[in-house]
Design an enzyme around this catalytic site. Structure first.
Site, PDB file in Angstrom:
ATOM      1  NE  ARG A   1      41.561  37.168  39.505  1.00 44.12           N
ATOM      2  CZ  ARG A   1      41.618  38.157  40.404  1.00 44.12           C
ATOM      3  NH1 ARG A   1      40.615  38.997  40.568  1.00 44.12           N
ATOM      4  NH2 ARG A   1      42.696  38.316  41.129  1.00 44.12           N
TER       5      ARG A   1
ATOM      6  CG  HIS B   1      40.882  38.315  46.589  1.00 44.03           C
ATOM      7  ND1 HIS B   1      40.636  38.419  45.237  1.00 44.03           N
ATOM      8  CD2 HIS B   1      40.687  39.567  47.083  1.00 44.03           C
ATOM      9  CE1 HIS B   1      40.300  39.677  44.939  1.00 44.03           C
ATOM     10  NE2 HIS B   1      40.324  40.389  46.050  1.00 44.03           N
TER      11      HIS B   1
ATOM     12  CD  GLU C   1      44.029  44.742  43.660  1.00 44.59           C
ATOM     13  OE1 GLU C   1      43.929  45.334  44.748  1.00 44.59           O
ATOM     14  OE2 GLU C   1      43.416  45.106  42.639  1.00 44.59           O
TER      15      GLU C   1
ATOM     16  CG  ASN D   1      43.483  42.886  39.659  1.00 46.25           C
ATOM     17  OD1 ASN D   1      43.426  42.015  38.795  1.00 46.25           O
ATOM     18  ND2 ASN D   1      43.271  42.628  40.942  1.00 46.25           N
TER      19      ASN D   1
ATOM     20  CE1 TYR E   1      38.106  47.883  39.826  1.00 51.49           C
ATOM     21  CE2 TYR E   1      40.289  47.067  40.360  1.00 51.49           C
ATOM     22  CZ  TYR E   1      38.923  46.854  40.231  1.00 51.49           C
ATOM     23  OH  TYR E   1      38.397  45.619  40.497  1.00 51.49           O
TER      24      TYR E   1
ATOM     25  CD  GLU F   1      40.053  42.583  41.077  1.00 46.52           C
ATOM     26  OE1 GLU F   1      39.879  43.774  41.406  1.00 46.52           O
ATOM     27  OE2 GLU F   1      40.389  41.695  41.876  1.00 46.52           O
TER      28      GLU F   1
HETATM   29  C1  NOJ Z   1      40.685  45.201  43.957  1.00 47.27           C
HETATM   30  C2  NOJ Z   1      40.437  43.973  44.762  1.00 47.27           C
HETATM   31  O1  NOJ Z   1      41.083  42.848  44.257  1.00 47.27           O
HETATM   32  C3  NOJ Z   1      38.965  43.712  45.006  1.00 47.27           C
HETATM   33  O2  NOJ Z   1      38.883  42.895  46.124  1.00 47.27           O
HETATM   34  C4  NOJ Z   1      38.227  45.018  45.170  1.00 47.27           C
HETATM   35  O3  NOJ Z   1      36.897  44.817  45.537  1.00 47.27           O
HETATM   36  C5  NOJ Z   1      38.290  45.786  43.868  1.00 47.27           C
HETATM   37  N1  NOJ Z   1      39.655  46.025  43.520  1.00 47.27           N
HETATM   38  C6  NOJ Z   1      37.570  47.122  43.872  1.00 47.27           C
HETATM   39  O4  NOJ Z   1      38.169  47.978  44.754  1.00 47.27           O
END
Ligand code: NOJ
Length: 499
Positions: free
Chosen positions: A100, A145, A190, A333, A335, A401
């Site tokens: 990706r 992006h 995002e 995505n 985290y 992600e």
């Molecule tokens: C989200 C983003 O899409 C990416 O550009 C970024 O580096 C990562 N998360 C980590 O923060």
């Protein structure tokens, strides 16, 4: 032998996707897609090479070097503009199904206009795509992006409705040029993150313009229409012959109520609506349009501020229909997770204040050593996937992600634990909650420019030495761990990357 009633119930459960027969929470299905990700500004460098135009991140960091935590910017980054063959070699060794990556709009269209094409930029992505395919790797392309041509920003960027036409032109160039070989497209990465470029001026996100509660909603409105335009364009003119998929990659933290109180439960739901529903509801819900809760709150607040119209623009009925259903899958995505209670915070007005929530974290959650915002909460991913499954018509989900940052150690056992625990939660969402997840993409293949944090937050499964002009890449232990999982489809119960 189960009774016929039990057999019937089991069959119904299997058919409805509520469970997968024989599935275990450490094994992915044979056809599951594993990949790794990057983004143009974060890895390419070559910021003005061979006719590339200026992007909004180029402009921001050149004018405000102080915005970068370590003085690094994307001028050279990982130099993937020159070293892409090395990247593909690593991806091949990692054993991915897909890579990706994103296309830099100003690299192929320096001003953003379709009558101004930069052939060397076009060639660069042709070469990258061909190199991937020659090595058995599917390109999964993000159109945007975050690196907008500065020329378009000078017209107002995402706050000017004309951007929709320019984006459609751009999408057409992409389908025409690369669509014979690219079968996975995401329009945006995002939106929740990049609309902040119009709500704060601290350099977190370009173009760093502070118009909170207005600029960010305008950008949202236009990117949603632009997304739908690109989707319909594909449907009408390219899908039949190119047979690919088009969608959008959305992100959010999972928001967990701070306590069991009705108030906190409602606040957590509001947080999900403001962070995710704002973008997902118009595209993925049955009814389309912005979430009713947002409409009501932002309209009321706007009225109370004495405005003649809502700060959140209104879609016509036709536009609601035009945007609704414009997806072939949902890119997700994830985290981290936060705890939520109700309360007012943030600028007045602002999206933050409109949402009426206050976030905190549980001090017992482990934190990334380099990203203060990244608390390790694997169960948040399962809850998020399942919430999406239940609220947005059980879409096919690709995790676009997921990843962990540190300072760049090669023996990155914490990154391995992060991947292991998060992949396990993905399996639980699939096996126990019936979610349709078909792919998982690690962020990131390389340590790369983490926006205004520079190289102080490193997410790669390969280390990149940025003091060396040759930008050598070195696989970390997590690289070998993932390689094993990708090969066997099984989550290994170890935290050392056995080489
Ligand atoms: C989200 C983003 O899409 C990416 O550009 C970024 O580096 C990562 N998360 C980590 O923060």
């Amino acid at each position: 032998m189960p009774s016929s009633r039990l057999r019937l119930l089991l069959l119904v459960a299997v058919v409805r996707g509520a469970m997968r027969p024989g599935a275990v929470n450490n094994r992915f299905p044979d056809d599951f897609l594993f990949g790794a990700a990057s983004a143009s500004y974060q890895v390419e460098g070559g910021w003005d090479a061979d006719g590339k135009g200026e992007g909004i991140w180029d402009r921001m960091f050149h004018e405000h070097p102080e915005f970068s935590r370590d003085g690094q910017n994307g001028d050279v980054a990982d130099d993937s503009y020159h070293l892409y063959k090395e990247d593909v070699k690593l991806l091949k060794e990692l054993g991915v199904n897909h890579y990706r990556f994103s296309i830099s709009w100003p690299r192929i269209m320096p001003t953003g206009e379709a009558n101004n094409i930069n052939q060397p930029g076009i060639d660069y992505y042709n070469n990258l795509i061909n190199e991937l395919l020659d090595n058995g790797i599917q390109p999964m392309v993000t159109m945007y992006h975050w690196d907008l041509p500065q020329w378009l920003q000078d017209l107002g960027g995402w706050t000017n409705p004309i951007i929709v036409d320019y984006f459609e032109d751009y999408a057409r160039v992409l389908y025409e040029t690369y669509g014979d070989r690219v079968k996975w497209w995401s329009t945006f990465n995002e939106p929740k993150s990049f609309i902040m470029g119009y709500s704060r001026d601290d350099g977190l996100i370009a173009p760093s313009i502070k118009k909170p509660g207005v600029g960010d909603y305008l950008a949202t409105h236009h990117l949603l229409i632009a997304h739908a335009r690109a989707y319909h364009l594909y449907d009408e003119q390219y899908r039949a012959k190119q047979q690919g998929k088009v969608s959008i990659a959305l992100n959010t933290d999972w928001h967990e109520p701070l306590t069991n109180s009705t108030e906190d439960i409602a606040a957590a739901d509001r947080a999900m609506q403001f962070d995710f529903g704002l973008f997902a509801h118009p595209i993925f819900s049955t009814e389309g349009d912005y979430p009713p809760l947002l409409r009501e709150r932002i309209d009321n607040n706007s009225k109370a501020e004495g405005r003649t119209r809502s700060r959140l623009p209104v879609f016509s009925k036709e536009m609601v229909e035009y945007i609704r259903g414009t997806y072939d899958f949902l890119g997700l995505n994830y985290y981290s997770t936060t705890l939520v209670t109700s309360g007012l915070t943030g600028d007045n007005p602002s999206r933050e204040r409109d949402s009426g929530i206050i976030e905190s974290v549980d001090p017992s959650w482990p934190t990334s050593p380099s990203s203060t915002w990244l608390k390790v909460v694997p169960w948040g991913l399962r809850k998020l996937i399942t919430w999406i499954h239940q609220n947005y018509n059980a879409p096919t989900i690709v995790i676009t992600e997921n990843g962990y940052s540190d300072h760049g150690t090669l023996e990155d056992t914490e990154r391995i634990s992060y991947y292991k625990s998060h992949m396990t939660e993905v399996l639980k969402a699939m096996n126990e909650d019936g979610a349709h997840v078909i792919g998982y993409t690690a962020w990131s293949i390389l340590d790369n420019l983490e926006w205004n944090s520079g190289y102080t937050e490193r997410f790669g499964v390969c280390y990149v030495n940025i003091s060396d002009p040759a930008r050598p890449r070195t696989p970390k232990a997590s690289f070998y761990y993932l390689k094993n999982v990708f090969q066997t489809h099984e989550i290994q119960d170890t935290t050392d990357g056995s080489r």
